[in-house]
Motif scaffolding. Structure first.
Motif, PDB file in Angstrom:
ATOM      1  N   LEU B  99       0.909  -1.010  -0.177  1.00 49.85           N
ATOM      2  CA  LEU B  99       0.151   0.184   0.007  1.00 49.85           C
ATOM      3  C   LEU B  99       0.800   1.199  -0.098  1.00 49.85           C
ATOM      4  N   ASN B 101       0.577   4.380   0.356  1.00 49.02           N
ATOM      5  CA  ASN B 101       0.691   5.750   1.324  1.00 49.02           C
ATOM      6  C   ASN B 101       0.927   5.308   2.432  1.00 49.02           C
ATOM      7  N   LEU B 102       1.418   4.031   2.932  1.00 50.55           N
ATOM      8  CA  LEU B 102       1.751   3.483   4.086  1.00 50.55           C
ATOM      9  C   LEU B 102       3.279   3.271   4.247  1.00 50.55           C
ATOM     10  N   GLU B 106       3.714   0.197   8.565  1.00 50.33           N
ATOM     11  CA  GLU B 106       2.151   0.109   8.594  1.00 50.33           C
ATOM     12  C   GLU B 106       1.663  -0.756   7.839  1.00 50.33           C
ATOM     13  N   ASN B 107       2.183  -1.118   6.623  1.00 53.04           N
ATOM     14  CA  ASN B 107       1.762  -1.988   5.782  1.00 53.04           C
ATOM     15  C   ASN B 107       1.689  -3.426   6.412  1.00 53.04           C
ATOM     16  N   GLN B 109       1.565  -3.792   9.643  1.00 55.83           N
ATOM     17  CA  GLN B 109       0.483  -3.780  10.672  1.00 55.83           C
ATOM     18  C   GLN B 109      -0.970  -3.810  10.273  1.00 55.83           C
ATOM     19  N   THR B 110      -1.139  -3.378   9.005  1.00 56.62           N
ATOM     20  CA  THR B 110      -2.485  -3.617   8.339  1.00 56.62           C
ATOM     21  C   THR B 110      -3.037  -4.924   8.263  1.00 56.62           C
ATOM     22  N   ALA B 111      -1.915  -5.824   7.844  1.00 58.76           N
ATOM     23  CA  ALA B 111      -2.114  -7.299   7.755  1.00 58.76           C
ATOM     24  C   ALA B 111      -2.658  -7.932   9.062  1.00 58.76           C
ATOM     25  N   MET B 113      -4.106  -6.333  11.350  1.00 58.50           N
ATOM     26  CA  MET B 113      -5.215  -5.807  11.815  1.00 58.50           C
ATOM     27  C   MET B 113      -6.417  -6.709  11.227  1.00 58.50           C
ATOM     28  N   HIS B 122       1.036  -5.015  17.861  1.00 60.14           N
ATOM     29  CA  HIS B 122       1.537  -4.828  16.331  1.00 60.14           C
ATOM     30  C   HIS B 122       2.751  -4.328  16.394  1.00 60.14           C
ATOM     31  N   ARG B 158       5.299  -8.965   5.424  1.00 63.22           N
ATOM     32  CA  ARG B 158       3.628  -9.048   5.580  1.00 63.22           C
ATOM     33  C   ARG B 158       2.870 -10.003   5.575  1.00 63.22           C
TER      34      ARG B 158
END
Lengths: 387, 229, 139
Positions: B99, B101-102, B106-107, B109-111, B113, B122, B158
């Motif tokens: 992604l 913009n991350l 953060e990429n 951490q999104t996974a 999430m 996280h 990720r």
């Protein structure tokens, strides 16, 4: 990382697009809020003024149009076409107290100001006036001026000053206490003096009348119409005339505000749809790493909801500021005649704020619904197959 | 629980309708044991990627079944599939698919999430994974600030975010120069050692030779299978 | 973000300035405002109205009626008040039923007064919005 952080980052990635979409909603909400704020206070102002008129009945020549009726509320000068004798006939009816009004215009410091010819003693009691300073009229033909508090304040006039009306000098004998209505924005002379200096003979503009028993108003009106050929209006009727004018203006303005809100809503839909086609691949990625279609739906819905929330808050703030500036501008315009002496105030309270923000969020969420649903529907493979 | 973690039976995938129909897969059956390292090879456009997408539940087959840990995923609801991808399967794509913009952190951490990792854990876990792929110093870099090889390593980190049993990789080094390619491959071998089942679609012959199992797909059918019996 | 903030601030500033400029100009009065006591207005004032008739003997004299009054009765000869005005400047005089903005001051004469115009601005013509406009015609 949580869904809100993700949404916030998503919104801010294209700063230009974010700002312009937000502007669209803000403008829509701002016009909505400004109109609510001003409209509400204008209604309140008109109602207050009519309530404070101090007469249950207004007696005018027949065939006056609504514009003239409004002039009574605004205190503008009126054609002097009621015969003086009408006053005697109306006063003769038991249970009615009547006072004459002869309204003219002169100038103070090159601004038009109303001069009203009255029966001094009767008017004092009829309108429950109090004298702030100086000595009130001592008789029915003494050649002195009594000023409403608004006139004294606006033009910095004091007891002892002299004003020239129709070429004659009149000393200011007294200034009235503030009444909170149009009585404050006029100057008063005895009726006979006004008739003389304005050369109108035995005519007056209209008659204000109070009845002993408000419940019997209809029969009093009938009694008046029996003896004289005039038009009798109750203050309720006057109020409803003006309010309905205001009402239709308000409705028109609210329609305009509504249109801008709809435009803003389409702005959001457009932004979200564009975002989705641009972010198709991203949607696929989110799904591939375990995002449920419900989560995708939530993300896009939250994004549009956030536009609504931020736009709502900004809109309320901007709308409030606009209504502060617009109030005096309205007072300057023709509309302001209705509210002479008091520019409509920007009145914002908690219910308006919450209503506006709620409406803004609701519209945004609804606008985002279809785009969000479309986004969530894509299978991961479909979404990622877009370059 | 059997030893076979992935079982594919008569898998068929047809794209398009009527005259524009494409038979991507024409009945493929494969068994992949837990903890194995498999490669899928074959000419481009003959169904390898389609196979991987169907295994990972990114798409639904036209006919046949895919069983992951003995559960038939071709009959699963969309939500269950998402859960599966969050918890049991990690994906790595040829074009990284981060992604933009991350940041790298953060990429990952999104996974997390989407998996069942509590938010307070996280950060720590993401840092560990970045260390695993040798990118601790790039935690706050955005994909545009990373080289191809580095992006792919973040992508691998990720994919490991929710500690999945299976890693599916579609030409993970297809877009990298040889130096980055070697780096990435070394990481993949390390990860295999920790017990994960790995299935890679690749054109890299060296990789293919090091695999436990080799599947050759041509014209939508399995024409050759080599390796563990 | 900073650029946008700057843009917004400049806009607000410009609006504020524009508002101030408006107030510096002369307040525009209507014929209605002045008709009862014209000589109470001293010095230079600005009035708007409609040119309603012209003197046959002196080309610089004309009369001005209240715009709203005229639009309401729709007839130049309905008997409403018409203010006498004089303009001897170089700009062309207005035509019948032209809306005008006139700046000047009142001059007292032996038998009354007139408005001496120093600045004349002719706006749109509203003859098409009036019905009867012929003097002495039957109604």
């Amino acid at each position: 990382m949580n869904i809100f952080k993700l949404v916030a980052k998503n919104l801010l990635r294209r700063k230009g697009r974010f700002v312009f979409t937000l502007l669209g909603i803000t403008i829509g909400m701002a016009s909505f809020v400004a109109l609510l704020s001003l409209g509400g206070s204008m209604r309140g102002e008109v109602t207050r003024q009519a309530d404070a008129l101090g007469a249950n009945l207004i007696i005018t020549p027949k065939n006056w149009c609504a514009y003239d009726q409004i002039s009574i509320l605004t205190g503008n000068s009126l054609p002097e076409s009621l015969q003086y004798s009408v006053l005697a006939e109306v006063s003769a009816i038991p249970g009615i107290t009547a006072v004459p009004y002869l309204t003219q215009t002169t100038a103070v410091q090159n601004r038009p100001v109303s001069v009203i010819g009255i029966y001094p003693a009767e008017m004092l009691e009829f309108n429950d006036w109090r004298v702030r300073e100086g000595n009130y009229f001592s008789s029915r033909d003494v050649r002195v001026l009594v000023l409403g508090s608004g006139i004294a304040n606006s033009f910095n006039l004091n007891v002892g000053d002299t004003l020239t009306i129709r070429g004659e000098n009149f000393p200011v004998a007294a200034i009235l206490e503030e009444n909170g209505n149009n009585d404050d924005t006029a100057m008063y002379l005895p009726l006979s003096v006004v008739q003389e200096i304005f050369d109108v003979g035995e005519y007056i503009s209209y008659i204000g009348a109070k009845v002993e028993n408000i419940a019997e108003t209809e029969s009093y009106i009938a009694a008046i119409l029996d003896v004289v050929n005039v038009s009798v209006t109750t203050d309720r009727q006057l109020l409803s005339t003006v309010l309905s004018m205001l009402g239709s203006i308000n409705v028109a303005l609210q329609l305009i505000a509504g249109v801008s809100l709809v435009a803003a809503a389409f702005g959001i839909i457009n932004t979200m749809m564009t975002a989705i086609s641009e972010r198709r691949r991203e949607i696929g990625i989110l799904r591939a790493i375990g995002g449920k279609s419900g989560a995708i739906f939530k993300i896009f819905l939250l994004e549009s909801g956030l536009y609504g929330f931020l736009g709502g808050i900004l809109g309320v703030a901007v709308g409030y500021v606009v209504s502060i500036f617009a109030g005096p501008m309205i007072a300057e315009s023709g509309m302001g005649d209705l509210l002479k002496g008091a520019a409509p105030e920007a009145s914002i309270n908690a219910p308006i704020i919450f209503a506006a923000i709620f409406l803004s969020v609701a519209i945004s969420v609804l606008s985002g619904f279809y785009p969000a649903w479309k986004a969530a529907k894509l299978t991961p493979a479909e979404a990622m197959s877009y370059e | 629980m059997s030893d076979t973690i992935i079982r594919i039976e008569n898998l068929v995938k047809i794209y398009g309708k009527n005259a524009a129909k494409t038979h991507a897969l024409k009945g493929v059956s494969i068994e992949i044991p837990r903890g194995s390292f498999s490669c899928v090879v074959g000419p481009s456009g003959h169904g390898k990627s389609t196979l991987l997408q169907l295994i990972g539940g990114l798409d639904k087959p036209t006919d046949g079944s895919v069983l992951i840990c003995d559960a038939d995923i071709s009959k699963m609801s969309d939500n269950k599939l998402s859960e599966l991808r969050a918890e049991k399967i990690g994906f790595v794509f040829q074009f990284f698919n981060l992604l933009h913009n991350l940041t790298a952190m953060e990429n990952i951490q999104t996974a997390m999430m989407f998996g069942k990792i509590p938010q307070k854990d996280h950060r720590a876990k993401a840092e560990k994974l970045l260390a695993l792929v040798g990118l601790s110093d790039k935690a706050n870099a955005k994909p545009s600030e990373l080289s191809g090889g580095q992006q792919q390593r973040v992508s691998i980190a990720r994919a490991l975010a929710n500690d999945p049993d299976i890693l599916l990789m579609d030409e993970p080094t297809g877009n990298l120069d040889s130096e980055s390619e070697n780096e990435v491959l070394n990481h993949i071998f390390e990860i295999h050692k920790s017990g994960k089942t790995i299935v890679i679609v690749t054109h890299n012959t060296e990789l293919a030779h090091r695999a436990d199992l080799l599947f050759v797909i041509k014209d939508g059918i399995l024409i050759q299978k080599e390796g563990l019996s | 973000m900073k650029k946008i903030l700057l843009f917004v601030l400049i806009t607000l500033f410009a609006v504020g300035c524009a508002k101030d400029n408006g107030e510096a100009e002369l307040h525009i009065l209507s014929i209605y405002n002045i008709q009862n006591d014209p000589l109470a207005f001293t010095g230079v004032i600005k009035i708007d109205g409609v040119a309603s008739s012209f003197s046959e003997s002196d080309a610089t004299f004309f009369t001005v009626m209240d715009t709203n009054e005229l639009l309401a009765c729709r007839n130049l000869y309905c008997g409403a008040y018409a203010m006498p005005a004089r303009y001897s400047g170089s700009d062309p005089l207005p035509e019948l039923a032209d809306m005008v903005d006139i700046t000047g001051s009142f001059v007292q004469t032996d038998d009354g007064y007139y408005f001496e115009v120093t600045e004349l601005v002719v706006r749109q013509n509203i003859m098409h919005r009036l019905t009867l406009s012929n003097p002495g015609g039957t109604q």
